[in-house]
Write an enzyme that holds these catalytic residues in place. Structure first.
Site, PDB file in Angstrom:
ATOM      1  N   HIS A 306       0.503  -0.846   0.222  1.00 54.15           N
ATOM      2  CA  HIS A 306       0.170  -0.245  -0.169  1.00 54.15           C
ATOM      3  C   HIS A 306       0.584   1.526  -0.217  1.00 54.15           C
ATOM      4  O   HIS A 306       1.929   1.215   0.490  1.00 54.15           O
ATOM      5  CB  HIS A 306      -0.747  -0.060   0.936  1.00 54.15           C
ATOM      6  CG  HIS A 306      -2.065   0.492   1.281  1.00 54.15           C
ATOM      7  ND1 HIS A 306      -2.226   2.295   1.323  1.00 54.15           N
ATOM      8  CD2 HIS A 306      -3.454   0.475   0.755  1.00 54.15           C
ATOM      9  CE1 HIS A 306      -2.768   2.963   1.113  1.00 54.15           C
ATOM     10  NE2 HIS A 306      -3.659   2.521   0.597  1.00 54.15           N
ATOM     11  N   ASP A 363      -8.118  -5.274  -0.002  1.00 60.87           N
ATOM     12  CA  ASP A 363      -8.257  -6.517  -1.057  1.00 60.87           C
ATOM     13  C   ASP A 363      -8.426  -7.994  -0.703  1.00 60.87           C
ATOM     14  O   ASP A 363      -8.553  -8.265  -1.699  1.00 60.87           O
ATOM     15  CB  ASP A 363      -7.971  -5.721  -2.324  1.00 60.87           C
ATOM     16  CG  ASP A 363      -8.844  -4.198  -2.821  1.00 60.87           C
ATOM     17  OD1 ASP A 363      -9.370  -3.583  -2.061  1.00 60.87           O
ATOM     18  OD2 ASP A 363      -7.394  -3.523  -3.592  1.00 60.87           O
TER      19      ASP A 363
HETATM   20  N1  CMC Z   1       4.025  -7.403  -5.003  1.00 64.03           N
HETATM   21  C1  CMC Z   1       5.572  -7.526  -5.436  1.00 64.03           C
HETATM   22  N2  CMC Z   1       6.083  -6.828  -5.181  1.00 64.03           N
HETATM   23  C2  CMC Z   1       5.695  -5.341  -4.377  1.00 64.03           C
HETATM   24  C3  CMC Z   1       4.030  -5.068  -4.757  1.00 64.03           C
HETATM   25  C4  CMC Z   1       3.353  -6.264  -4.493  1.00 64.03           C
HETATM   26  N3  CMC Z   1       1.741  -6.171  -4.647  1.00 64.03           N
HETATM   27  N4  CMC Z   1       4.272  -3.945  -4.403  1.00 64.03           N
HETATM   28  C5  CMC Z   1       5.112  -3.259  -3.810  1.00 64.03           C
HETATM   29  N5  CMC Z   1       6.372  -4.199  -4.704  1.00 64.03           N
HETATM   30  C6  CMC Z   1       7.594  -3.913  -4.439  1.00 64.03           C
HETATM   31  C7  CMC Z   1       7.895  -2.856  -5.441  1.00 64.03           C
HETATM   32  O1  CMC Z   1       8.370  -3.649  -6.499  1.00 64.03           O
HETATM   33  C8  CMC Z   1       9.016  -2.113  -5.195  1.00 64.03           C
HETATM   34  O2  CMC Z   1       9.286  -2.838  -5.257  1.00 64.03           O
HETATM   35  P1  CMC Z   1      11.275  -1.913  -5.059  1.00 64.03           P
HETATM   36  O3  CMC Z   1      11.737  -1.477  -3.928  1.00 64.03           O
HETATM   37  O4  CMC Z   1      12.170  -3.202  -5.675  1.00 64.03           O
HETATM   38  O5  CMC Z   1      11.112  -1.202  -6.924  1.00 64.03           O
HETATM   39  C9  CMC Z   1       8.641  -1.914  -3.792  1.00 64.03           C
HETATM   40  O6  CMC Z   1       7.669  -2.784  -3.492  1.00 64.03           O
HETATM   41  C10 CMC Z   1       7.440  -0.471  -3.362  1.00 64.03           C
HETATM   42  O7  CMC Z   1       6.546  -0.198  -3.967  1.00 64.03           O
HETATM   43  P2  CMC Z   1       5.701   0.633  -4.900  1.00 64.03           P
HETATM   44  O8  CMC Z   1       5.171   0.303  -6.427  1.00 64.03           O
HETATM   45  O9  CMC Z   1       6.639   1.948  -5.098  1.00 64.03           O
HETATM   46  O10 CMC Z   1       4.895   1.253  -3.941  1.00 64.03           O
HETATM   47  P3  CMC Z   1       3.235   1.930  -4.136  1.00 64.03           P
HETATM   48  O11 CMC Z   1       3.516   2.742  -3.172  1.00 64.03           O
HETATM   49  O12 CMC Z   1       3.929   3.119  -5.443  1.00 64.03           O
HETATM   50  O13 CMC Z   1       2.422   1.024  -4.685  1.00 64.03           O
HETATM   51  C11 CMC Z   1       1.159  -0.575  -4.796  1.00 64.03           C
HETATM   52  C12 CMC Z   1       1.274   0.886  -4.211  1.00 64.03           C
HETATM   53  C13 CMC Z   1      -0.715  -0.648  -3.805  1.00 64.03           C
HETATM   54  C14 CMC Z   1       0.267   0.022  -6.060  1.00 64.03           C
HETATM   55  C15 CMC Z   1       1.435  -1.679  -4.812  1.00 64.03           C
HETATM   56  O14 CMC Z   1       1.946  -1.781  -3.407  1.00 64.03           O
HETATM   57  C16 CMC Z   1       0.485  -2.934  -6.128  1.00 64.03           C
HETATM   58  O15 CMC Z   1       1.042  -2.839  -6.669  1.00 64.03           O
HETATM   59  N6  CMC Z   1       0.268  -3.857  -4.988  1.00 64.03           N
HETATM   60  C17 CMC Z   1      -0.463  -4.624  -5.583  1.00 64.03           C
HETATM   61  C18 CMC Z   1      -1.800  -3.675  -6.153  1.00 64.03           C
HETATM   62  C19 CMC Z   1      -2.964  -3.949  -4.958  1.00 64.03           C
HETATM   63  O16 CMC Z   1      -3.357  -4.722  -3.943  1.00 64.03           O
HETATM   64  N7  CMC Z   1      -3.723  -2.793  -5.092  1.00 64.03           N
HETATM   65  C20 CMC Z   1      -4.633  -2.320  -3.813  1.00 64.03           C
HETATM   66  C21 CMC Z   1      -4.421  -1.214  -2.839  1.00 64.03           C
HETATM   67  S1  CMC Z   1      -4.677  -1.041  -1.440  1.00 64.03           S
HETATM   68  C22 CMC Z   1      -7.022  -0.643  -2.098  1.00 64.03           C
HETATM   69  C23 CMC Z   1      -6.535   1.114  -2.304  1.00 64.03           C
HETATM   70  O17 CMC Z   1      -6.565   1.943  -1.236  1.00 64.03           O
HETATM   71  O18 CMC Z   1      -6.703   1.005  -3.721  1.00 64.03           O
END
Ligand code: CMC
Length: 428
Positions: A306, A363
């Site tokens: 998240h 989720d």
């Molecule tokens: N699986 C694998 N790796 C992950 C995941 C995941 N679900 N989420 C983040 N990472 C890794 C990412 O690759 C990155 O690694 P590195 O630092 O080596 O590059 C690190 O963790 C940080 O990730 P980020 O993408 O920079 O984090 P963010 O804050 O931009 O993204 C997120 C948040 C929710 C989009 C992401 O965690 C994600 O894609 N999760 C899966 C989709 C999901 O469950 N979404 C629902 C969110 S909750 C409902 C809502 O509020 O909308």
């Protein structure tokens, strides 16, 4: 603690005030930065940017805290009443019994859609994505209520909020009926909010669907847990569109489109897809975890991670419990729940997820509950819309009530070609 921050540029130092919130969150007010220094800030994804001051929802992502108008989210578990929470989010305090009753009556009185809207539903192909229908129908609803395009007082806002919160249920149910080629079922005034929703989705013309209390409560809780989450992508979209003084229907309709994306509201459907894939033997939980760790695999552990929570999402904990209750009530064993538990166990013991503070989010379990209730995957994000609607309305109101609010208009750092000449087509 310093109540200002100094920034030096080209030998000059400028001072910017620090704004402190009621929970001691601190932000540097850089609204004069460009006029002082000629520079802007660059923050892709806005992870370090506060777009507004807001008194609606407080999140401490490091501690796993979520509060609506100051009240911890866990306190809504005992007596889940989505309507009360909706009113509180919008108007800033818990309603007294007269206000609760008035709002409830307004919802009941406004559950029906104008008959002409049925023709609009008929115009969509049966394979249309439910989120596209939902967004379009909210804007269509606005066409029937242009008297609410500009609002003059809180009573008018209460009226339009009641219409939206009530009719979104009917829109969702009619969407489901349309894409499944089923006859529309009208709202039943005697039923409570969630029971009425389930009735419109699942009743047959000759047999009413009666929801168990546990199922009604579970849906109520799902809606409450989704009701607001401060400046997330869809809420920011509603505020962005609303900042141009666009009406509430148009702003909400845009929010629905933002929520559609798989990284936001679409994630609960993606979680189920992931669990089904593992269940159907395409992959093992262990293999999936390995893939999610490989950057080039394009696979993520859906329902994990998240932007704000760097701790267990408190909503996920509550839904995990509700998931057990619902499956027990329905006397159902869901192998997908076992796979979810396995994935969670593997991820929480794996340094990749632990070091990045990736925990289950809201989720992760909501999809299993929705599936047990009988809601198909392509309707999951529409359920999220119903839940998030009060939050969107609250933010739209807060922004419109703020005398200092401005049209949202971010800047950019231009990286395209520098000045060059147009070349006529015969010389290219
Ligand atoms: N699986 C694998 N790796 C992950 C995941 C995941 N679900 N989420 C983040 N990472 C890794 C990412 O690759 C990155 O690694 P590195 O630092 O080596 O590059 C690190 O963790 C940080 O990730 P980020 O993408 O920079 O984090 P963010 O804050 O931009 O993204 C997120 C948040 C929710 C989009 C992401 O965690 C994600 O894609 N999760 C899966 C989709 C999901 O469950 N979404 C629902 C969110 S909750 C409902 C809502 O509020 O909308």
């Amino acid at each position: 603690m310093a109540d200002s921050v100094q920034i030096s540029s080209n030998g000059k130092t400028y001072s910017y005030p620090v704004v402190t919130g009621t929970e001691n969150e601190r932000g540097i007010d850089i609204s004069r930065l460009r006029s002082d220094t000629g520079m802007i800030t660059l923050d892709p994804g806005y992870g370090n940017t506060g777009s507004c001051k807001s008194a609606i929802t407080y999140i401490d992502g490091d501690k796993g805290i979520l509060r609506y108008r100051g009240i911890p989210i866990e306190e809504f578990e005992r007596e889940p009443d989505f309507i009360e929470v909706a009113w509180m989010l919008i108007f800033g305090r818990l309603p007294n019994s007269t206000e609760r009753e008035r709002f409830g009556n307004r919802l009941t009185a406004n559950a029906h859609l104008h008959e002409s809207m049925k023709h609009t539903f008929e115009g969509f192909p049966t394979n249309a994505p439910p989120m596209a229908i939902t967004s379009a129908m909210i804007n269509t609803l606005g066409c029937f209520h242009s008297e609410f395009y500009s609002l003059t007082d809180e009573m008018q806002l209460e009226e339009v909020a009641a219409r939206l919160i009530s009719k979104i249920r009917t829109i969702a149910a009619f969407t489901y009926r349309r894409v499944n080629g089923l006859p529309y079922i009208y709202p039943d005034d005697k039923l409570r909010y969630c029971a009425n929703m389930l009735h419109m989705m699942f009743s047959k013309p000759y047999e009413q669907y009666i929801a168990d209390t546990e199922i009604e409560d579970a849906l109520n809780l799902i809606f409450i847990l989704h009701a607001d989450h401060e400046q997330n992508c869809s809420t920011s979209t509603v505020r962005m569109v609303g900042s141009s003084k666009a009406n509430l229907f148009a702003s909400i309709s845009a929010g629905v489109c933002a929520l559609w994306g798989p990284l936001h509201g679409g994630a609960n459907a993606e979680v189920l897809g992931m669990l089904e894939k593992i269940h159907d033997g395409g992959l093992t939980a262990e293999k999936y975890i390995e893939l999610a760790k490989q950057k080039d695999s394009n696979v993520r552990l859906m329902g994990f991670g998240h932007r704000v929570y760097k701790h267990y999402d408190p909503r996920a904990k509550m839904l995990q419990k509700t998931c057990e209750t619902v499956l027990k009530k329905l006397n159902r064993q869901d192998p997908l729940l076992d796979i979810a538990r396995k994935l969670e166990e593997l991820a929480l013991a794996d340094d990749y997820f632990v070091s990045r503070k990736l925990y289950p989010n809201v989720d992760f379990y909501s999809g299993i509950i929705l599936r047990a209730i009988g809601i198909p995957i392509n309707m999951f994000t529409v359920m999220f819309v119903i839940g998030r609607l009060p939050g969107w309305i609250a933010h739209w109101k807060e922004q419109h009530d703020d005398p200092t609010a401005k049209i949202a208009r971010p800047r950019q750092i231009y990286t395209g070609p520098v000045n060059r000449h147009y070349v006529p087509i015969n010389q290219r």
